[in-house]
Write a protein that holds these residues in place. Structure first.
Motif, PDB file in Angstrom:
ATOM      1  N   LEU A  54      93.702  -4.921   4.188  1.00  0.00           N
ATOM      2  CA  LEU A  54      93.575  -6.380   4.189  1.00  0.00           C
ATOM      3  C   LEU A  54      92.462  -6.882   3.266  1.00  0.00           C
ATOM      4  N   CYS A  55      91.493  -6.012   2.938  1.00  0.00           N
ATOM      5  CA  CYS A  55      90.512  -6.399   1.910  1.00  0.00           C
ATOM      6  C   CYS A  55      90.514  -5.358   0.786  1.00  0.00           C
ATOM      7  N   ALA A  56      90.120  -4.128   1.103  1.00  0.00           N
ATOM      8  CA  ALA A  56      90.017  -3.104   0.045  1.00  0.00           C
ATOM      9  C   ALA A  56      91.353  -2.911  -0.679  1.00  0.00           C
ATOM     10  N   GLY A  57      92.452  -2.967   0.072  1.00  0.00           N
ATOM     11  CA  GLY A  57      93.770  -2.760  -0.538  1.00  0.00           C
ATOM     12  C   GLY A  57      94.136  -3.889  -1.480  1.00  0.00           C
ATOM     13  N   VAL A  58      94.044  -5.119  -0.991  1.00  0.00           N
ATOM     14  CA  VAL A  58      94.501  -6.235  -1.831  1.00  0.00           C
ATOM     15  C   VAL A  58      93.521  -6.503  -2.978  1.00  0.00           C
ATOM     16  N   THR A  59      92.241  -6.216  -2.783  1.00  0.00           N
ATOM     17  CA  THR A  59      91.265  -6.450  -3.853  1.00  0.00           C
ATOM     18  C   THR A  59      91.512  -5.526  -5.044  1.00  0.00           C
ATOM     19  N   THR A  60      92.044  -4.349  -4.785  1.00  0.00           N
ATOM     20  CA  THR A  60      92.337  -3.431  -5.896  1.00  0.00           C
ATOM     21  C   THR A  60      93.765  -3.633  -6.405  1.00  0.00           C
ATOM     22  N   TYR A  61      94.684  -3.988  -5.511  1.00  0.00           N
ATOM     23  CA  TYR A  61      96.086  -4.192  -5.918  1.00  0.00           C
ATOM     24  C   TYR A  61      96.257  -5.455  -6.758  1.00  0.00           C
ATOM     25  N   SER A  62      95.619  -6.550  -6.316  1.00  0.00           N
ATOM     26  CA  SER A  62      95.850  -7.836  -6.981  1.00  0.00           C
ATOM     27  C   SER A  62      95.529  -7.779  -8.485  1.00  0.00           C
ATOM     28  N   PRO A  63      94.374  -7.256  -8.914  1.00  0.00           N
ATOM     29  CA  PRO A  63      94.147  -7.170 -10.368  1.00  0.00           C
ATOM     30  C   PRO A  63      95.102  -6.210 -11.073  1.00  0.00           C
ATOM     31  N   MET A  64      95.508  -5.140 -10.407  1.00  0.00           N
ATOM     32  CA  MET A  64      96.447  -4.215 -11.071  1.00  0.00           C
ATOM     33  C   MET A  64      97.790  -4.911 -11.279  1.00  0.00           C
ATOM     34  N   LYS A  65      98.170  -5.749 -10.322  1.00  0.00           N
ATOM     35  CA  LYS A  65      99.413  -6.516 -10.478  1.00  0.00           C
ATOM     36  C   LYS A  65      99.228  -7.572 -11.574  1.00  0.00           C
ATOM     37  N   HIS A  66      98.102  -8.287 -11.518  1.00  0.00           N
ATOM     38  CA  HIS A  66      97.872  -9.368 -12.481  1.00  0.00           C
ATOM     39  C   HIS A  66      97.861  -8.844 -13.918  1.00  0.00           C
ATOM     40  N   TRP A  67      97.208  -7.683 -14.131  1.00  0.00           N
ATOM     41  CA  TRP A  67      97.133  -7.143 -15.499  1.00  0.00           C
ATOM     42  C   TRP A  67      98.269  -6.134 -15.754  1.00  0.00           C
ATOM     43  N   LYS A  68      99.284  -6.229 -14.902  1.00  0.00           N
ATOM     44  CA  LYS A  68     100.571  -5.561 -15.145  1.00  0.00           C
ATOM     45  C   LYS A  68     100.498  -4.049 -15.331  1.00  0.00           C
ATOM     46  N   VAL A  69      99.791  -3.399 -14.438  1.00  0.00           N
ATOM     47  CA  VAL A  69      99.784  -1.932 -14.426  1.00  0.00           C
ATOM     48  C   VAL A  69     101.202  -1.465 -14.114  1.00  0.00           C
ATOM     49  N   LYS A  70     101.678  -0.506 -14.897  1.00  0.00           N
ATOM     50  CA  LYS A  70     103.067  -0.054 -14.691  1.00  0.00           C
ATOM     51  C   LYS A  70     103.157   1.466 -14.758  1.00  0.00           C
TER      52      LYS A  70
END
Ligand code: NDP
Ligand code: ZN
Length: 364
Positions: A171-187
């Motif tokens: 709910l914090c550590a997960g989304v804080t690392t996921y959100s930027p990876m999604k935003h900067w389009k990690v694939k």
């Protein structure tokens, strides 16, 4: 009013201890939650110790909260009594500004900003005549407690495939690392670097790997190289200049989770042309960035703050689908001060989670 108990601190220099208080009853659109587990984030420590100079006391941290719904207001449609639910860093936002309308509640631009699960709105504190910080809006008391009352829109659903205690840090550590990876389009196939292999870092590494990335963690702790191997990611010591040289211009995305001011230049050098390094750890001025390295290769240095509600639900579901989650150590709430010391000393592997059943055993 609901009688509630939790652990709070009254000063930046004192320790957390039992605190009894009252919460508002659930309103029309609110959900009452019996807290079962709460993760211990390094932000809790920054806040309890007033390291961001905006803490209002008493301070009761806790923004990685999982529990069961015990009551719902008459207007609630998204949750029902008995559901396993979660609450992250936010419990409200203005819902009217451009970021809120775009679904980015975590970047709410209203005067009061979004309302944090603890320590009220994320705006600079005013000073009371006695020198203490104050807000124009009520302080909030977080998830180191037995009960929480939250507007239903800010309550997440915990998927059945996730153990509740494992879901909490997502709910914090997960989304804080996921959100930027999604935003900067990690694939799939990207090379991702994670700097600082702690609570955020280890979960970010697992998420990046599940997204199909080739992951390298950068650590100051030699013993953690074995932990990296165990997680199936590469590990590099931050001070190993030769290893850093060999990795120059090879990363598609890098995330820094180091919790204090640090020099990011050695990591900017590791980015490929046009790629981004995002800092989520240090929410303070950093050492100057060498813009020659940035400009010559059109690199970007960026930051990111937690994640919005949709991304939070998405990463909970993603972790359940991929069978991943944080490595946790369950503690009774009575051990919270010791846990803070260990997080600061780098002794946790990798996230403490409070078992809130321990609170009921404590006499007033
Ligand atoms: P942890 O303490 O669990 O992990 C941080 C890791 O950084 C440590 O394990 C250590 O890893 C490394 N580290 C610590 N001190 C230093 C240092 N002086 N120099 C280099 N490396 C260091 O913290 P969390 O993961 O819980 O939180 C990290 C930071 O992220 C905190 O400051 C927190 O407030 C912030 N945060 C920011 C959010 C946002 O929205 N932007 C949301 C949540 C948290 P190693 O042993 O591998 O070197
Ligand atoms: Zn946090």
């Amino acid at each position: 009013m609901i009688k509630a108990r939790g652990y709070a601190t009254r000063h930046s220099f004192s320790r957390l201890k039992l605190f009894e208080f009252e919460r508002e009853e659930a309103g029309t659109y609110d959900v009452e939650i019996k807290v079962l587990f709460c993760g211990v984030c390094h932000s809790d420590i920054h806040q309890a110790k007033n390291e961001w100079s905006n803490t209002v006391y008493p301070c009761m941290p806790g923004h990685e909260v999982v529990g069961t719904v015990t009551k719902v207001g008459p207007g609630v449609t998204r949750h029902a009594v008995g559901d396993m639910v979660g609450v992250g860093c936010m419990i409200d936002s203005c819902r009217e500004c451009a970021p809120c309308k775009a679904g980015d509640q975590n970047y709410c631009e209203s005067n009061n900003s979004w309302l944090a699960t603890y320590n009220g709105p994320m705006v600079p504190a005013k000073k009371a005549p006695d020198g203490n910080n104050i807000y124009g809006r009520d302080n909030t008391l977080g998830g180191y407690s037995d009960v929480l009352v939250v507007n239903e829109d800010f309550v997440l659903k915990i998927p059945a495939g996730l153990a509740p205690e494992v879901a909490a840090p997502i709910l914090c550590a997960g989304v804080t690392t996921y959100s930027p990876m999604k935003h900067w389009k990690v694939k799939d196939g990207d090379k991702v670097g994670i700097v600082g292999f702690g609570g955020l870092g280890h979960l970010g590494a697992k998420i990046a790997k599940a997204m199909g990335a080739e992951v390298t963690v950068f650590t100051t702790t030699k013993e953690k190289l074995d932990e990296a191997k165990r997680l199936g990611v590469a590990g590099v010591l931050e001070k190993d200049k030769e290893a850093l040289k060999a990795l120059k211009s090879s990363f598609d995305f890098i995330l820094s989770t180091i919790p204090e001011k640090h020099d990011i230049n050695p990591f900017v050098a590791l980015l490929k042309r046009d790629c981004t390094l995002a800092v989520v750890g240090a929410l303070e001025p950093l050492a100057p960035v060498n813009n020659q390295e940035v400009a010559f290769h059109r690199k970007s240095v960026a930051g990111s703050l937690i994640g919005n509600l949709a991304d939070t639900q998405e990463i909970l579901d993603f972790c359940a689908q991929h069978g991943i989650g944080p490595d946790i150590q369950l503690i009774p709430i009575q051990d919270i001060n010791d846990a803070y010391d260990k997080v600061e000393a780098g002794d946790v592997r990798f996230r403490y989670v409070i078992d809130m059943a321990s609170l009921a055993t404590e006499a007033a």
